[in-house]
Design a protein around this motif. Structure first.
Motif, PDB file in Angstrom:
ATOM      1  N   HIS A 137      48.409  77.970 115.561  1.00 17.60           N
ATOM      2  CA  HIS A 137      47.489  77.759 114.602  1.00 17.60           C
ATOM      3  C   HIS A 137      48.001  77.650 113.132  1.00 17.60           C
ATOM      4  O   HIS A 137      47.570  76.967 112.452  1.00 17.60           O
ATOM      5  CB  HIS A 137      46.520  79.056 115.000  1.00 17.60           C
ATOM      6  CG  HIS A 137      45.508  78.937 115.869  1.00 17.60           C
ATOM      7  ND1 HIS A 137      45.452  79.856 116.891  1.00 17.60           N
ATOM      8  CD2 HIS A 137      44.601  78.076 116.202  1.00 17.60           C
ATOM      9  CE1 HIS A 137      44.592  79.518 117.586  1.00 17.60           C
ATOM     10  NE2 HIS A 137      44.143  78.119 117.335  1.00 17.60           N
ATOM     11  N   CYS A 167      35.583  79.737 118.539  1.00 19.21           N
ATOM     12  CA  CYS A 167      36.486  78.732 119.037  1.00 19.21           C
ATOM     13  C   CYS A 167      36.223  77.341 119.352  1.00 19.21           C
ATOM     14  O   CYS A 167      36.831  76.420 119.074  1.00 19.21           O
ATOM     15  CB  CYS A 167      37.171  79.632 120.305  1.00 19.21           C
ATOM     16  SG  CYS A 167      37.476  81.023 120.008  1.00 19.21           S
ATOM     17  N   CYS A 170      36.391  74.184 117.144  1.00 15.55           N
ATOM     18  CA  CYS A 170      37.457  73.220 116.896  1.00 15.55           C
ATOM     19  C   CYS A 170      37.964  72.880 118.388  1.00 15.55           C
ATOM     20  O   CYS A 170      38.744  71.799 118.618  1.00 15.55           O
ATOM     21  CB  CYS A 170      38.701  74.118 116.226  1.00 15.55           C
ATOM     22  SG  CYS A 170      38.113  74.421 114.794  1.00 15.55           S
ATOM     23  N   HIS A 171      37.568  73.508 119.562  1.00 15.67           N
ATOM     24  CA  HIS A 171      38.002  73.420 120.782  1.00 15.67           C
ATOM     25  C   HIS A 171      36.926  73.098 121.616  1.00 15.67           C
ATOM     26  O   HIS A 171      36.472  73.933 122.768  1.00 15.67           O
ATOM     27  CB  HIS A 171      38.566  74.640 121.290  1.00 15.67           C
ATOM     28  CG  HIS A 171      40.015  74.990 120.565  1.00 15.67           C
ATOM     29  ND1 HIS A 171      41.335  74.028 120.500  1.00 15.67           N
ATOM     30  CD2 HIS A 171      40.295  75.860 119.977  1.00 15.67           C
ATOM     31  CE1 HIS A 171      42.293  74.678 119.876  1.00 15.67           C
ATOM     32  NE2 HIS A 171      41.716  75.781 119.443  1.00 15.67           N
TER      33      HIS A 171
HETATM   34  C1  HEC Z   1      39.586  75.858 112.572  1.00 15.11           C
HETATM   35  C2  HEC Z   1      39.787  75.254 113.584  1.00 15.11           C
HETATM   36  C3  HEC Z   1      40.390  76.218 114.862  1.00 15.11           C
HETATM   37  C4  HEC Z   1      39.761  77.568 115.267  1.00 15.11           C
HETATM   38  C5  HEC Z   1      38.287  77.976 114.856  1.00 15.11           C
HETATM   39  C6  HEC Z   1      40.388  77.938 116.609  1.00 15.11           C
HETATM   40  N1  HEC Z   1      41.466  77.033 116.744  1.00 15.11           N
HETATM   41 FE1  HEC Z   1      42.515  76.940 118.425  1.00 15.11          FE
HETATM   42  N2  HEC Z   1      43.723  75.391 117.649  1.00 15.11           N
HETATM   43  C7  HEC Z   1      43.368  74.825 116.390  1.00 15.11           C
HETATM   44  C8  HEC Z   1      44.363  73.723 116.274  1.00 15.11           C
HETATM   45  C9  HEC Z   1      44.252  72.700 115.135  1.00 15.11           C
HETATM   46  C10 HEC Z   1      45.436  73.936 117.307  1.00 15.11           C
HETATM   47  C11 HEC Z   1      46.624  73.033 117.460  1.00 15.11           C
HETATM   48  C12 HEC Z   1      46.524  71.644 118.021  1.00 15.11           C
HETATM   49  C13 HEC Z   1      45.981  72.131 119.492  1.00 15.11           C
HETATM   50  O1  HEC Z   1      46.812  72.159 120.219  1.00 15.11           O
HETATM   51  O2  HEC Z   1      44.689  71.639 119.601  1.00 15.11           O
HETATM   52  C14 HEC Z   1      45.200  75.107 118.101  1.00 15.11           C
HETATM   53  C15 HEC Z   1      45.790  75.538 119.179  1.00 15.11           C
HETATM   54  C16 HEC Z   1      45.319  76.413 120.120  1.00 15.11           C
HETATM   55  C17 HEC Z   1      45.946  76.825 121.246  1.00 15.11           C
HETATM   56  C18 HEC Z   1      47.106  76.248 121.779  1.00 15.11           C
HETATM   57  C19 HEC Z   1      47.092  75.138 122.298  1.00 15.11           C
HETATM   58  C20 HEC Z   1      48.177  74.677 123.000  1.00 15.11           C
HETATM   59  O3  HEC Z   1      48.306  73.571 123.669  1.00 15.11           O
HETATM   60  O4  HEC Z   1      49.421  75.416 122.552  1.00 15.11           O
HETATM   61  C21 HEC Z   1      45.037  77.954 121.922  1.00 15.11           C
HETATM   62  C22 HEC Z   1      45.303  78.456 123.152  1.00 15.11           C
HETATM   63  C23 HEC Z   1      43.771  77.974 120.927  1.00 15.11           C
HETATM   64  N3  HEC Z   1      43.996  77.213 119.778  1.00 15.11           N
HETATM   65  C24 HEC Z   1      42.877  78.982 121.177  1.00 15.11           C
HETATM   66  C25 HEC Z   1      41.933  79.262 120.195  1.00 15.11           C
HETATM   67  C26 HEC Z   1      41.003  80.382 120.538  1.00 15.11           C
HETATM   68  C27 HEC Z   1      40.811  81.396 121.671  1.00 15.11           C
HETATM   69  C28 HEC Z   1      40.114  80.195 119.302  1.00 15.11           C
HETATM   70  C29 HEC Z   1      39.099  81.369 119.126  1.00 15.11           C
HETATM   71  C30 HEC Z   1      39.017  82.551 118.850  1.00 15.11           C
HETATM   72  C31 HEC Z   1      40.479  79.335 118.485  1.00 15.11           C
HETATM   73  N4  HEC Z   1      41.596  78.656 119.200  1.00 15.11           N
HETATM   74  C32 HEC Z   1      39.858  78.961 117.135  1.00 15.11           C
HETATM   75  C33 HEC Z   1      42.408  74.907 115.734  1.00 15.11           C
HETATM   76  C34 HEC Z   1      41.181  75.918 115.747  1.00 15.11           C
END
Ligand code: HEC
Ligand code: HEC
Ligand code: HEC
Ligand code: HEC
Ligand code: HEC
Ligand code: HEC
Ligand code: HEC
Ligand code: HEC
Ligand code: HEC
Ligand code: HEC
Length: 315
Positions: A137, A167, A170-171
């Motif tokens: 992140h 989450c 973005c996911h």
């Molecule tokens: C503002 C956008 C955003 C939000 C909100 C967000 N994420 Fe992410 N997340 C990203 C980005 C950008 C990455 C890095 C690129 C990727 O691996 O998709 C990432 C990476 C991750 C990864 C690692 C992926 C890998 O392959 O290593 C996980 C697990 C993850 N997020 C879980 C979460 C969880 C659980 C939440 C909610 C609590 C969350 N994210 C909220 C943008 C976000």
């Protein structure tokens, strides 16, 4: 530091003590420090009351607005602990004139990504966030307040039921996985992403809470951990050899159905498990091993067995 500026600095310190910080502004040699308001939140709330375009009262219901707790922003600089010095901003202006700027957060905030995160990390450097720097992140410019909301009584990301939606912004792939027929009960509100992931940063690739995938699974499926008398090699290696973690169109989160699942590794000829006749040729007398349906009808202990004669994972 040059001699002159050292002198200035000495003057400023003395001046500051003698005449209050206002005296500092005159000296152009030193970067002029913006000021904090003397009365903090009281000043801000004169304009940011409930009738204003940007009301902020809800913050008073949060853990941050506890003046009695010396660690919180409200025990110190209050609003300006996060937004930065606001004396210039907090001045009544003539109609038509613009308010001087003040620090803002979020994607289009006036503070840079690292400035925003630093504000929070100054107080929240604890154990949980030791790995924040260089986490997936952090590296991708996600800020603390991409997930956390400050001016709200209950931050949705902290509650099991509302966390996934934060989450999914973005996911979106994860959202579709949890909609599949077999899935971990996230949509039912029984668990959340944070039960498996440490989103503030961790040693593992997918930001898992435990050092390995299997250790993460064992936190809830402890009975699969063993040690068992008869282990099944792929199980101790990685649950993901057979299971998806989020959701699957196959039952029981499986990646493929048996027998195909098992036949990725076990030869179809080990004991007959393809339709063939007694003569060994394909025909209409299929093997009992298939007639009985699934391999797991006989090899029920696919995760390993503790039975003295469980070598073939049947009991
Ligand atoms: C503002 C956008 C955003 C939000 C909100 C967000 N994420 Fe992410 N997340 C990203 C980005 C950008 C990455 C890095 C690129 C990727 O691996 O998709 C990432 C990476 C991750 C990864 C690692 C992926 C890998 O392959 O290593 C996980 C697990 C993850 N997020 C879980 C979460 C969880 C659980 C939440 C909610 C609590 C969350 N994210 C909220 C943008 C976000
Ligand atoms: C004299 C009235 C007044 C006072 C006092 C005041 N504000 Fe404001 N504030 C405004 C107005 C008006 C806006 C909207 C400005 C705009 O849209 O350009 C604003 C906007 C903001 C914004 C959003 C800025 C942006 O660019 O989106 C923040 C954050 C803010 N104020 C924080 C504070 C803090 C913290 C204090 C106390 C230190 C404070 N304000 C005191 C009138 C005031
Ligand atoms: C713990 C840090 C923190 C404290 C303390 C805090 N804020 Fe904020 N404030 C934020 C963040 C972060 C945002 C961005 C929106 C969000 O995430 O809730 C924000 C948003 C705002 C906004 C709306 C403008 C925008 O950018 O969306 C105003 C106005 C504002 N704050 C004023 C205040 C005032 C007035 C106080 C004191 C009563 C205060 N804030 C205390 C962190 C804080
Ligand atoms: C001046 C110190 C300070 C600053 C700056 C600060 N916090 Fe906090 N925060 C605290 C304290 C103290 C608590 C209460 C901790 C507790 O109760 O154990 C808290 C609690 C929290 C909680 C838990 C809330 C809950 O309901 O359990 C979150 C989330 C949080 N802060 C996020 C942030 C974010 C994001 C920022 C930056 C925008 C920030 N904080 C800035 C001191 C601060
Ligand atoms: C990707 C989303 C996401 C980001 C980005 C994020 N958090 Fe969190 N935060 C969470 C979730 C989810 C929880 C709930 C705890 C859990 O499930 O692990 C949480 C819990 C917290 C808590 C309260 C519990 C605790 O761990 O003490 C604090 C404080 C906090 N976060 C601070 C921060 C700070 C500071 C940053 C930025 C450096 C940040 N968070 C960035 C999602 C996020
Ligand atoms: C039961 C544990 C568990 C839960 C609950 C869980 N995850 Fe995961 N997640 C994992 C595992 C394990 C991986 C690694 C999967 C892999 O490498 O195939 C992963 C991978 C990811 C990834 C990176 C790989 C990808 O598929 O893009 C993201 C992003 C992610 N999870 C987000 C989330 C979000 C968002 C939630 C909540 C809605 C969530 N996870 C809930 C265990 C879980
Ligand atoms: C936070 C606790 C938790 C963690 C961690 C966890 N699970 Fe689960 N798991 C559950 C719950 C709850 C269920 C649903 C049980 C039910 O519905 O009776 C479940 C169900 C399952 C099922 C059966 C699904 C079905 O459709 O019957 C499988 C397979 C599974 N988990 C595998 C895993 C794997 C693999 C991991 C590690 C990536 C993991 N679990 C991590 C709590 C967890
Ligand atoms: C060799 C493939 C394989 C591996 C590796 C595997 N599983 Fe399974 N798992 C299965 C099969 C097949 C089923 C369905 C069993 C059935 O239908 O009787 C299943 C069912 C489950 C279930 C639901 C039924 C039950 O037994 O509770 C859970 C939970 C589960 N697995 C967890 C795990 C965990 C945790 C791991 C890693 C430690 C793991 N599995 C590794 C094949 C595997
Ligand atoms: C990723 C490869 C892999 C998959 C998939 C797999 N296995 Fe295995 N299995 C192994 C390995 C490796 C052994 C250990 C072989 C040995 O010790 O000679 C084993 C051992 C066994 C044994 C005990 C054999 C013996 O000689 O003691 C049985 C029974 C078995 N597996 C059944 C299954 C079933 C049923 C499935 C499907 C649900 C399955 N396996 C899926 C790799 C796999
Ligand atoms: C009708 C019950 C039954 C079904 C269905 C069945 N097996 Fe077996 N399997 C057995 C028996 C009984 C043995 C033990 C043979 C022995 O001890 O010589 C065995 C042995 C094995 C072994 C150990 C190696 C060997 O040849 O002795 C493997 C691996 C195996 N089975 C995999 C599978 C796979 C993969 C499937 C599904 C395609 C499957 N079995 C379906 C009853 C079954």
């Amino acid at each position: 530091m040059t001699r002159r500026s050292t002198l200035c600095y000495a003057f400023l310190v003395v001046g500051g003590i003698l005449f209050g910080t206002v005296a500092v502004a005159a000296e152009d040699e030193v970067a002029v420090k913006p000021f904090y308001t003397p009365k903090g939140a009281d000043t801000c709330l004169k304009c940011h009351d409930e009738d204003s375009a940007l009301p902020v009262y809800a913050i008073s219901k949060t853990k941050h607005a506890q003046p009695a707790d010396g660690r919180t922003p409200f025990a110190g600089l209050q609003c300006e602990a996060c937004h930065g010095p606001g004396a210039e901003h907090a001045v009544f202006v003539q109609p038509g004139e613009k308010q001087a700027p003040i620090g803002t957060f979020g994607k289009n905030g006036s503070m840079t990504v690292s400035q925003q995160n630093q504000v929070c990390l100054d107080c929240h450097r604890g154990q949980e966030r030791l790995a924040w720097q260089s986490s997936a992140h952090e590296r991708n410019g996600v800020v603390c307040v991409s997930c956390h909301q400050i001016h709200i009584a209950h931050d949705p990301v902290l509650a099991t039921r509302s966390q996934p939606d934060v989450c999914y912004q973005c996911h979106s792939k994860a959202r579709s996985e949890f909609l599949k027929p077999s899935k971990h009960p996230v949509r039912a509100g029984k668990m959340a992403c944070g039960d498996c992931h440490q989103v503030h940063g961790s040693e593992t690739a997918a930001l898992l809470k435990q050092p390995t995938v299997n250790d993460t699974c064992y936190t809830c499926h402890a009975e699969k951990r063993g040690p068992l008398l008869w282990e099944h090699a792929p199980v101790t290696e990685d649950c993901r050899i057979c299971h998806f973690a989020h959701g699957s169109v196959q039952p029981t989160l499986l990646k493929k159905r048996a027998p195909v699942l098992c036949q990725q590794c076990h030869s179809q000829f080990g004991h007959p498990s393809i339709p063939r006749s007694a003569s060994g040729l394909p025909g209409n007398n299929p093997s009992v091993f298939l007639l009985s349906g699934n391999c797991t009808n006989c090899h029920a202990q696919v995760h390993g067995s503790n039975h003295p004669s469980g070598a073939k994972l049947m009991r």
